[in-house]
Scaffold this motif. Sequence first.
Motif, PDB file in Angstrom:
ATOM      1  N   GLY A  48       0.783  -1.235   0.000  1.00 30.68           N
ATOM      2  CA  GLY A  48       0.000   0.000   0.000  1.00 30.68           C
ATOM      3  C   GLY A  48       0.809   1.276   0.000  1.00 30.68           C
ATOM      4  O   GLY A  48       0.295   2.332  -0.349  1.00 30.68           O
ATOM      5  N   TYR A  49       2.082   1.220   0.404  1.00 35.69           N
ATOM      6  CA  TYR A  49       2.922   2.427   0.397  1.00 35.69           C
ATOM      7  C   TYR A  49       3.191   2.881  -1.035  1.00 35.69           C
ATOM      8  O   TYR A  49       3.034   4.043  -1.365  1.00 35.69           O
ATOM      9  N   GLU A  50       3.613   1.949  -1.882  1.00 35.51           N
ATOM     10  CA  GLU A  50       3.814   2.262  -3.290  1.00 35.51           C
ATOM     11  C   GLU A  50       2.493   2.013  -4.008  1.00 35.51           C
ATOM     12  O   GLU A  50       1.883   0.960  -3.850  1.00 35.51           O
ATOM     13  N   TRP A  51       2.075   3.007  -4.787  1.00 31.99           N
ATOM     14  CA  TRP A  51       0.752   2.924  -5.389  1.00 31.99           C
ATOM     15  C   TRP A  51       0.849   3.143  -6.885  1.00 31.99           C
ATOM     16  O   TRP A  51       1.834   2.752  -7.506  1.00 31.99           O
ATOM     17  N   ARG A  52      -0.095   3.772  -7.467  1.00 33.23           N
ATOM     18  CA  ARG A  52      -0.182   3.938  -8.927  1.00 33.23           C
ATOM     19  C   ARG A  52       0.821   4.951  -9.457  1.00 33.23           C
ATOM     20  O   ARG A  52       1.058   5.980  -8.847  1.00 33.23           O
ATOM     21  N   GLU A  53       1.351   4.651 -10.646  1.00 29.42           N
ATOM     22  CA  GLU A  53       2.200   5.581 -11.393  1.00 29.42           C
ATOM     23  C   GLU A  53       3.349   6.138 -10.564  1.00 29.42           C
ATOM     24  O   GLU A  53       3.704   7.316 -10.684  1.00 29.42           O
ATOM     25  N   GLY A  54       3.924   5.292  -9.703  1.00 35.40           N
ATOM     26  CA  GLY A  54       5.091   5.690  -8.929  1.00 35.40           C
ATOM     27  C   GLY A  54       4.811   6.555  -7.718  1.00 35.40           C
ATOM     28  O   GLY A  54       5.740   7.084  -7.106  1.00 35.40           O
ATOM     29  N   THR A  55       3.545   6.717  -7.368  1.00 27.91           N
ATOM     30  CA  THR A  55       3.229   7.531  -6.203  1.00 27.91           C
ATOM     31  C   THR A  55       3.460   6.742  -4.916  1.00 27.91           C
ATOM     32  O   THR A  55       3.524   5.516  -4.924  1.00 27.91           O
ATOM     33  N   LEU A  90       4.764  24.260  -3.592  1.00 28.51           N
ATOM     34  CA  LEU A  90       4.293  22.987  -3.044  1.00 28.51           C
ATOM     35  C   LEU A  90       3.313  22.312  -4.001  1.00 28.51           C
ATOM     36  O   LEU A  90       3.316  21.088  -4.147  1.00 28.51           O
ATOM     37  N   TRP A  91       2.468  23.108  -4.659  1.00 28.40           N
ATOM     38  CA  TRP A  91       1.553  22.547  -5.654  1.00 28.40           C
ATOM     39  C   TRP A  91       2.363  21.878  -6.768  1.00 28.40           C
ATOM     40  O   TRP A  91       2.026  20.787  -7.218  1.00 28.40           O
ATOM     41  N   LYS A  92       3.420  22.538  -7.201  1.00 30.72           N
ATOM     42  CA  LYS A  92       4.250  21.977  -8.274  1.00 30.72           C
ATOM     43  C   LYS A  92       4.823  20.623  -7.861  1.00 30.72           C
ATOM     44  O   LYS A  92       4.806  19.673  -8.650  1.00 30.72           O
ATOM     45  N   ILE A  93       5.297  20.507  -6.630  1.00 29.50           N
ATOM     46  CA  ILE A  93       5.824  19.235  -6.125  1.00 29.50           C
ATOM     47  C   ILE A  93       4.747  18.160  -6.200  1.00 29.50           C
ATOM     48  O   ILE A  93       4.982  17.044  -6.660  1.00 29.50           O
ATOM     49  N   MET A  94       3.544  18.504  -5.751  1.00 31.35           N
ATOM     50  CA  MET A  94       2.467  17.511  -5.716  1.00 31.35           C
ATOM     51  C   MET A  94       1.937  17.182  -7.116  1.00 31.35           C
ATOM     52  O   MET A  94       1.598  16.034  -7.396  1.00 31.35           O
ATOM     53  N   ALA A  95       1.886  18.170  -8.001  1.00 34.04           N
ATOM     54  CA  ALA A  95       1.417  17.909  -9.365  1.00 34.04           C
ATOM     55  C   ALA A  95       2.443  17.084 -10.147  1.00 34.04           C
ATOM     56  O   ALA A  95       2.070  16.340 -11.060  1.00 34.04           O
ATOM     57  N   GLU A  96       3.712  17.172  -9.781  1.00 31.17           N
ATOM     58  CA  GLU A  96       4.706  16.288 -10.393  1.00 31.17           C
ATOM     59  C   GLU A  96       4.482  14.849  -9.926  1.00 31.17           C
ATOM     60  O   GLU A  96       4.669  13.906 -10.687  1.00 31.17           O
ATOM     61  N   ALA A  97       4.056  14.693  -8.683  1.00 30.67           N
ATOM     62  CA  ALA A  97       3.778  13.357  -8.142  1.00 30.67           C
ATOM     63  C   ALA A  97       2.498  12.777  -8.753  1.00 30.67           C
ATOM     64  O   ALA A  97       2.430  11.580  -9.032  1.00 30.67           O
ATOM     65  N   TRP A  98       1.497  13.611  -8.947  1.00 23.22           N
ATOM     66  CA  TRP A  98       0.197  13.157  -9.456  1.00 23.22           C
ATOM     67  C   TRP A  98      -0.344  14.244 -10.380  1.00 23.22           C
ATOM     68  O   TRP A  98      -1.065  15.155  -9.944  1.00 23.22           O
TER      69      TRP A  98
END
Length: 144
Positions: free
Chosen positions: A24-31, A109-117
């Motif tokens: 569950g820690y590692e999820w979809r598309e590398g998140t 911070l949004w940029k960091i999160m939008a890169e993640a998802w």
Amino acid sequence: MATAEKLHGPEHVARYLETDGEDGYEWREGTTILLLTTTGRKSGEDRTNALIFRPWNDAYLVVASKGGDDAPPAWFLNIESDPAVTVQVKADRFEANARVATAEEKPALWKIMAEAWPAYDDYQRKTDREIPVVVLERTAGADA
């Protein structure tokens, strides 16, 4: 057993708890996923959600997107009522304080999160609600 990619909602939380994040820690598309436990603002009961996160300095970032819904997720309303939360990253469980990123912090911070998802950008376009980035800061005295 569900593969981690297919986990969602209560099943995701249960598998994460049972395995200390091994499932569950590692999820979809590398998140990567953490567990956020808030206190229900109406019930007073613990409510745990599996959320995409990224580390930031000594804190963790999550996004209160609810898929771009016009209403915020319940967990966000709970932290507005009581910002004292519990966070679990793999087997590391600790108390934290949840706060909304400031206007000055949010663009980076949004940029960091939008890169993640990347879908976060799509979610923001779907709603007039400003989707907040939430900063989870380990409370003083919480084990590091």
